[in-house]
Design a protein around this motif. Structure first.
Motif, short mmCIF file in Angstrom:
data_model
loop_
_atom_site.label_atom_id
_atom_site.label_comp_id
_atom_site.label_asym_id
_atom_site.label_seq_id
_atom_site.Cartn_x
_atom_site.Cartn_y
_atom_site.Cartn_z
N ALA A 132 26.39 32.30 58.74
CA ALA A 132 25.44 33.15 58.02
C ALA A 132 26.15 33.99 56.96
CB ALA A 132 24.68 34.04 59.00
N ALA A 133 27.29 34.58 57.33
CA ALA A 133 28.04 35.40 56.37
C ALA A 133 28.56 34.56 55.22
CB ALA A 133 29.19 36.11 57.09
N SER A 134 28.98 33.34 55.51
CA SER A 134 29.51 32.46 54.47
C SER A 134 28.44 32.10 53.44
CB SER A 134 30.08 31.19 55.09
OG SER A 134 31.18 31.47 55.90
N LEU A 135 27.23 31.88 53.92
CA LEU A 135 26.16 31.52 52.99
C LEU A 135 25.72 32.72 52.15
CD1 LEU A 135 26.33 28.88 54.54
CD2 LEU A 135 23.84 28.74 54.45
N VAL A 136 25.87 33.93 52.70
CA VAL A 136 25.64 35.13 51.89
C VAL A 136 26.73 35.22 50.81
CG1 VAL A 136 25.57 37.65 51.87
CG2 VAL A 136 24.46 36.39 53.72
N ALA A 137 27.98 34.93 51.22
CA ALA A 137 29.08 34.92 50.25
C ALA A 137 28.80 33.92 49.14
CB ALA A 137 30.39 34.59 50.95
N GLY A 138 28.17 32.80 49.50
CA GLY A 138 27.82 31.81 48.50
C GLY A 138 26.94 32.36 47.40
N VAL A 139 26.05 33.30 47.75
CA VAL A 139 25.18 33.91 46.74
C VAL A 139 26.00 34.78 45.80
CG1 VAL A 139 23.12 35.30 46.34
CG2 VAL A 139 23.29 33.92 48.42
N TYR A 140 26.91 35.59 46.36
CA TYR A 140 27.79 36.40 45.51
C TYR A 140 28.53 35.51 44.50
CZ TYR A 140 27.69 40.83 48.21
OH TYR A 140 27.33 42.02 48.80
N THR A 182 41.12 37.34 42.00
CA THR A 182 39.66 37.19 42.10
C THR A 182 39.31 35.78 42.56
OG1 THR A 182 39.32 38.82 40.35
CG2 THR A 182 37.49 37.36 40.84
N SER A 183 39.98 34.77 41.99
CA SER A 183 39.70 33.39 42.36
C SER A 183 40.04 33.14 43.82
CB SER A 183 40.51 32.44 41.45
OG SER A 183 40.12 32.59 40.11
N ASP A 184 41.14 33.73 44.29
CA ASP A 184 41.52 33.56 45.69
C ASP A 184 40.45 34.10 46.62
OD1 ASP A 184 43.86 32.30 45.07
OD2 ASP A 184 45.14 34.07 45.30
N ARG A 185 39.87 35.26 46.27
CA ARG A 185 38.84 35.85 47.12
C ARG A 185 37.56 35.03 47.11
NH1 ARG A 185 40.75 40.66 44.79
NH2 ARG A 185 38.99 40.71 43.35
N GLU A 186 37.32 34.31 46.01
CA GLU A 186 36.10 33.55 45.86
C GLU A 186 36.25 32.11 46.32
OE1 GLU A 186 35.27 34.08 41.74
OE2 GLU A 186 34.62 36.15 41.95
N ASP A 187 37.46 31.64 46.47
CA ASP A 187 37.72 30.27 46.86
C ASP A 187 37.58 30.13 48.38
OD1 ASP A 187 38.79 27.51 46.28
OD2 ASP A 187 40.33 28.24 47.67
N PHE A 188 36.76 29.20 48.82
CA PHE A 188 36.48 29.06 50.25
C PHE A 188 37.73 28.74 51.06
CE2 PHE A 188 35.34 26.62 54.00
CZ PHE A 188 34.39 27.43 54.59
N ILE A 189 38.55 27.85 50.55
CA ILE A 189 39.73 27.42 51.30
C ILE A 189 40.71 28.59 51.48
CG2 ILE A 189 41.73 25.88 51.28
CD1 ILE A 189 39.99 23.84 49.83
N SER A 190 40.77 29.49 50.49
CA SER A 190 41.67 30.64 50.57
C SER A 190 41.09 31.78 51.38
CB SER A 190 42.01 31.14 49.16
OG SER A 190 42.64 30.14 48.40
#
Length: 359
Positions: free
Chosen positions: A42-50, A13-21
């Motif tokens: 744009a997609a990255s900033l949406v991921a930021g909300v998740y 889970t951490s790997d999927r949420e970690d930006f560098i990974s």
């Protein structure tokens, strides 16, 4: 054994949420004129909300929070997060671009968004899943516009646009969040403000006709559906001509707004956008564009709800769009619906983009 499995799950889970990974770390320099870069940001900033919401659920404090790098890498800062009034989950965020020299950006480019407003989709964790599924059900019933979360989202967009002093504002969302973003974008477009928009895997509730391999069968079903929808819409307009006039005017007022829509053919949640736009062109070539022009403004579900006296607002109906299809094979629905596919390096993607303009 159970302890080992749980640890493995946490790491994954951490790997999927970690930006560098997991994020587009390859974008060391953003070219704001490059559509692939714009989409990835744009997609990255949406991921930021998740991940903001996941940080909240996991009690990750500022030192251990994983969300900030998803926007800080692109030189944005979080100026506001949007919190649902029912379950207190974070469902949206407002980001502001920091105007300073950065190796990740070219500040001289006028295409840089001053603000980006982003909305997440459904999360399956217990801290948010109940409320998210409730909203998904409202979406299926064309009633998402009546929910407090959507009203908060639309008000946030209004506030940002009003305070932006005509600076560049982007709107973005994924899945359920894309549906809310579409409703907000429509509201602004009707008022004459056309926001640069990025809608990833937006729901389009219809029979999954894209999964039919025989093009003749698929086209025949679509023609029948168009005739039925147009006929029902015409019959209802005869009974309520004023309502028809408002509907036509509203749909036409959106035609100059051309949002970016991103879909995967293997994702039954959003794949019907492909047929929705391409079928309209085919009907024009057959000389029956008038039927499809009427049908494309309505959905059978929405018409039925209206017939029973309920206010319906199908979020998925749009007159114009720039549609991007991910042609890469997806192993399962989960991957076909995933947000991650939209920030992959250009060398790893196979996208097909086409503009559909309503006239």
């Amino acid at each position: 054994m159970e302890e080992v499995d749980n640890k493995a799950l946490v790491v994954a889970t951490s790997d999927r949420e970690d930006f560098i990974s997991a994020g587009p770390f390859h974008l060391s320099v953003v070219d704001w004129d490059n559509e692939n870069h714009r989409r990835s940001v744009a997609a990255s900033l949406v991921a930021g909300v998740y991940i903001l919401e996941r940080d909240r659920q996991e009690n990750r404090n500022a030192q251990h929070a994983l969300a900030p790098l998803w926007w800080e890498f692109f030189n944005f800062r979080l100026i506001r997060h949007l919190v649902d009034d029912v379950d207190h989950s974070i469902f949206g965020a407002v980001y502001e671009y920091e105007l300073k020299t950065s190796p990740q950006s070219n500040n001289s480019d006028k295409g840089i968004p001053h603000y980006i407003i982003a909305f997440r989709g459904t999360l399956t964790q217990k801290g948010s899943v109940t409320r998210d599924i409730e909203l998904d059900l409202h979406l299926v019933q064309h009633g998402l516009h009546n929910t407090t979360r959507t009203r908060m989202a639309i008000q946030a967009v209004r506030d940002v646009v009003a305070s932006s002093q005509n600076r560049n504002v982007w709107l973005a969302g994924h899945s359920l969040g894309a549906a809310m973003a579409i409703l907000a974008g429509k509201e602004m477009a009707i008022m004459g403000t056309f926001l640069e928009s990025f809608f990833f895997n937006p729901p389009f509730f219809s029979a999954p006709l894209e999964s039919i391999k025989d093009e003749r069968v698929k086209h025949g079903i679509r023609i029948a559906g168009s005739v039925i929808t147009a006929g029902l819409a015409f019959a209802m307009s005869v009974k309520k001509p004023q309502q028809k006039s408002r509907s036509v005017e509203t749909f036409s007022s959106l035609s100059s707004w051309v949002p970016n829509i991103y879909v995967h053919p293997g994702d039954h949640i959003c794949s019907e956008y492909i047929g929705y736009f391409q079928h309209r062109e085919k009907m024009e070539k057959l000389g029956v564009g008038a039927i499809e022009k009427l049908a494309t403004q309505h959905s059978l579900g929405g018409l039925m709800m209206t017939a029973f006296g309920k206010q319906a607002e199908p979020s998925h109906l749009l007159p114009s769009a720039c549609l991007t299809i991910n042609m890469a094979h997806a192993i399962d629905l989960k991957k076909a619906h995933a947000l991650q596919q939209w920030w992959k390096p250009e060398s790893e993607v196979n996208f097909k983009t086409q503009a559909f303009l309503y006239s």
